[in-house]
Design a protein around this motif. Sequence first.
Motif, PDB file in Angstrom:
ATOM      1  N   ARG A 158       0.835  -1.209   0.000  1.00 53.75           N
ATOM      2  CA  ARG A 158       0.000   0.000   0.000  1.00 53.75           C
ATOM      3  C   ARG A 158       0.863   1.250   0.000  1.00 53.75           C
ATOM      4  NH1 ARG A 158      -1.201   3.016   3.991  1.00 53.75           N
ATOM      5  NH2 ARG A 158      -0.875   1.413   5.559  1.00 53.75           N
TER       6      ARG A 158
ATOM      7  N   GLN B  54       4.334   6.446  -1.043  1.00 53.75           N
ATOM      8  CA  GLN B  54       4.808   6.927   0.246  1.00 53.75           C
ATOM      9  C   GLN B  54       6.171   6.346   0.584  1.00 53.75           C
ATOM     10  OE1 GLN B  54       1.032   5.849   2.252  1.00 53.75           O
ATOM     11  NE2 GLN B  54       1.078   7.956   2.991  1.00 53.75           N
TER      12      GLN B  54
ATOM     13  N   SER C  89       2.314   1.593  -3.474  1.00 57.17           N
ATOM     14  CA  SER C  89       1.344   1.971  -4.509  1.00 57.17           C
ATOM     15  C   SER C  89       0.887   3.421  -4.377  1.00 57.17           C
ATOM     16  CB  SER C  89       0.137   1.033  -4.495  1.00 57.17           C
ATOM     17  OG  SER C  89      -0.661   1.263  -3.351  1.00 57.17           O
ATOM     18  N   THR C  90       0.934   3.959  -3.169  1.00 56.57           N
ATOM     19  CA  THR C  90       0.563   5.365  -2.964  1.00 56.57           C
ATOM     20  C   THR C  90       1.786   6.280  -2.961  1.00 56.57           C
ATOM     21  OG1 THR C  90       0.564   5.067  -0.548  1.00 56.57           O
ATOM     22  CG2 THR C  90      -1.551   4.793  -1.705  1.00 56.57           C
TER      23      THR C  90
END
Length: 75
Positions: A30, A36, A33-34
Amino acid sequence: MANADNRIPKIMTVAEAAEYLGVSETTVRRLASTRQVTQYRTGIERGAIRFDPNDLLYDFNSTKKEMGISYGVFS
């Protein structure tokens, strides 16, 4: 995760990154994918996700600080 002389590998898989940060593989995916955390792709087309431990630690701590989150071994 570490090689024979207990050094951190130069490049990490999702599973190794999750273990290193003390979070789940889903969390690592996650965060990648973002955008960060910095990820690198190997192979053709999308390829496998890999992480540099130095980038990963810096990005992860920056993300936690911005979001006010306290989890993992680097809290």
